[in-house]
Design an enzyme around this catalytic site. Structure first.
Site, PDB file in Angstrom:
ATOM      1  N   LYS A 140      -3.461 -36.632  17.914  1.00  0.00           N
ATOM      2  CA  LYS A 140      -2.536 -37.752  18.170  1.00  0.00           C
ATOM      3  C   LYS A 140      -3.254 -38.847  18.948  1.00  0.00           C
ATOM      4  O   LYS A 140      -3.104 -40.042  18.657  1.00  0.00           O
ATOM      5  CB  LYS A 140      -1.312 -37.251  18.947  1.00  0.00           C
ATOM      6  CG  LYS A 140      -0.385 -36.439  18.066  1.00  0.00           C
ATOM      7  CD  LYS A 140       0.587 -35.562  18.839  1.00  0.00           C
ATOM      8  CE  LYS A 140       1.289 -34.623  17.880  1.00  0.00           C
ATOM      9  NZ  LYS A 140       1.969 -33.500  18.488  1.00  0.00           N
TER      10      LYS A 140
ATOM     11  N   GLN B 251       5.046 -31.753  23.587  1.00  0.00           N
ATOM     12  CA  GLN B 251       4.552 -30.816  22.569  1.00  0.00           C
ATOM     13  C   GLN B 251       5.316 -29.488  22.639  1.00  0.00           C
ATOM     14  O   GLN B 251       5.500 -28.910  23.705  1.00  0.00           O
ATOM     15  CB  GLN B 251       3.043 -30.587  22.779  1.00  0.00           C
ATOM     16  CG  GLN B 251       2.373 -29.763  21.710  1.00  0.00           C
ATOM     17  CD  GLN B 251       2.358 -30.428  20.334  1.00  0.00           C
ATOM     18  OE1 GLN B 251       2.285 -31.632  20.208  1.00  0.00           O
ATOM     19  NE2 GLN B 251       2.457 -29.618  19.288  1.00  0.00           N
TER      20      GLN B 251
ATOM     21  N   ASP C  84       9.899 -38.128  18.529  1.00  0.00           N
ATOM     22  CA  ASP C  84       9.969 -36.838  17.832  1.00  0.00           C
ATOM     23  C   ASP C  84      11.283 -36.681  17.069  1.00  0.00           C
ATOM     24  O   ASP C  84      11.399 -35.812  16.197  1.00  0.00           O
ATOM     25  CB  ASP C  84       9.904 -35.695  18.854  1.00  0.00           C
ATOM     26  CG  ASP C  84       8.580 -34.976  18.841  1.00  0.00           C
ATOM     27  OD1 ASP C  84       7.935 -34.924  17.778  1.00  0.00           O
ATOM     28  OD2 ASP C  84       8.192 -34.453  19.904  1.00  0.00           O
TER      29      ASP C  84
HETATM   30  N1  GUN Z   1       4.961 -28.715  17.541  1.00  0.00           N
HETATM   31  C1  GUN Z   1       4.782 -28.583  16.202  1.00  0.00           C
HETATM   32  N2  GUN Z   1       5.187 -29.708  15.565  1.00  0.00           N
HETATM   33  C2  GUN Z   1       5.623 -30.556  16.514  1.00  0.00           C
HETATM   34  C3  GUN Z   1       6.153 -31.874  16.467  1.00  0.00           C
HETATM   35  O1  GUN Z   1       6.337 -32.511  15.416  1.00  0.00           O
HETATM   36  N3  GUN Z   1       6.485 -32.410  17.675  1.00  0.00           N
HETATM   37  C4  GUN Z   1       6.325 -31.736  18.847  1.00  0.00           C
HETATM   38  N4  GUN Z   1       6.686 -32.348  19.974  1.00  0.00           N
HETATM   39  N5  GUN Z   1       5.831 -30.511  18.920  1.00  0.00           N
HETATM   40  C5  GUN Z   1       5.488 -29.937  17.754  1.00  0.00           C
END
Ligand code: GUN
Length: 292
Positions: free
Chosen positions: A50, A94, A117
């Site tokens: 990211k 996350q 998200d």
């Molecule tokens: N863990 C796995 N996929 C995601 C996601 O799209 N967002 C977040 N915050 N955590 C994740």
């Protein structure tokens, strides 16, 4: 059967080109804050990717890496300060979080206008109401990918395997919306589904989002169906440079030479998740600077 490989990279590149042009002509720089609690190796890799995407697009970004024993109230305090930080337009915590922290309470604490998200109940509710604002990145990316590759959806049968809030449930909502792309007939399968293969074999498109390798085989997929493989699983492989390789949730025998079209792992849906995170962050900035 000749199978079409649906690349995530070309779609990601198109989204990045559009966002780069937007940043170049904008007075404001989009800002993303990522919160990582603990040291789950897969999460560390995602968080790093990211950051790289933000660098590539010229987004401001900050990653808060917190120790695994950080308390829930410390995470909530951090979110409070990010909610009021003018340089930050998007906040991503996350998942998974350590067991002593409630994911629901953390997700509900993020300002819904910064919820890139799409996990805040307000944003999930909007999706359910048919008025989506921020939509979870993986399902949003799947829909974008199907649209880009001109996969026909209206009226077709889609079987989604896996009912997580991150993928399966919001994807079922998106694909069944009365919009283009959408208008599919969706069946959401899960661990209590009886005779899974009889349900998935009926589908024109099967989405594998259960989170373990080899979960779907030829037995589950009609020859010539389309397959979207959402899984990203690490398999030990001493011959690989990193000591592991990535595989999806679908057995390879059910993809190339069996499906009419499929998304590869790596190089498929995973790239779209990041692309949609960047787009949501851009949209969050527009929403906040636009003041609506
Ligand atoms: N863990 C796995 N996929 C995601 C996601 O799209 N967002 C977040 N915050 N955590 C994740």
């Amino acid at each position: 059967m000749e199978s079409r490989k649906l690349s995530g990279a070309v779609v990601r590149d198109a989204v990045f080109a559009e966002l780069s042009a937007g940043v170049a002509s904008s007075d404001c720089q989009p800002g993303l804050a990522v919160v990582l609690v603990g040291d789950d190796p897969a999460s560390r890799v995602y968080v790093a990717s990211k950051g790289k995407a933000c660098d590539k697009l010229g987004f401001h970004h900050v990653t808060h890496r917190l120790p695994v024993d950080t308390s829930e109230s410390e995470v909530l305090d951090l979110i409070d300060s990010l909610n009021t930080d003018q340089d930050i337009h998007g906040i991503l915590v996350q998942i998974p979080l350590p067991g002593h922290i409630s994911e629901g309470r953390i997700q509900a604490a993020v300002d819904p206008r910064k919820d890139v998200d799409g996990f805040h109940p307000d944003n999930l509710g909007r999706l359910l109401a048919g008025q989506p604002r921020f939509v979870p990145c993986t399902p949003k990316g799947i829909v974008e990918m199907l649209r880009f590759h001109e996969v026909d959806l209206p009226g077709r049968e889609v079987a989604i395997v896996g009912r997580s809030v991150i993928v399966g449930r919001p994807l079922a909502m998106l694909l069944s919306l009365k919009t283009v792309p959408g208008n599919a007939t969706v069946t959401l399968c899960h661990s209590a589904t009886r005779d899974l293969a009889s349900v998935t074999r009926r589908a024109d498109i099967v989405v594998a989002a259960m989170g373990y390798p080899g979960g779907l085989t030829r037995e589950h997929i009609a020859e010539g169906a389309g397959v979207v493989d959402v899984g990203i699983n690490r398999i030990d492989d001493p011959a690989a440079k990193k000591g592991y390789r990535l595989v999806g949730d679908v057995a390879p025998e059910a993809l190339d030479g069996w499906a009419s079209a499929y998304t590869p792992v790596p190089g498929g849906v995973g790239l779209m998740t990041i692309a949609m995170l960047m787009r949501n962050t851009w949209d969050a900035m527009q929403l906040q600077v636009g003041g609506s």
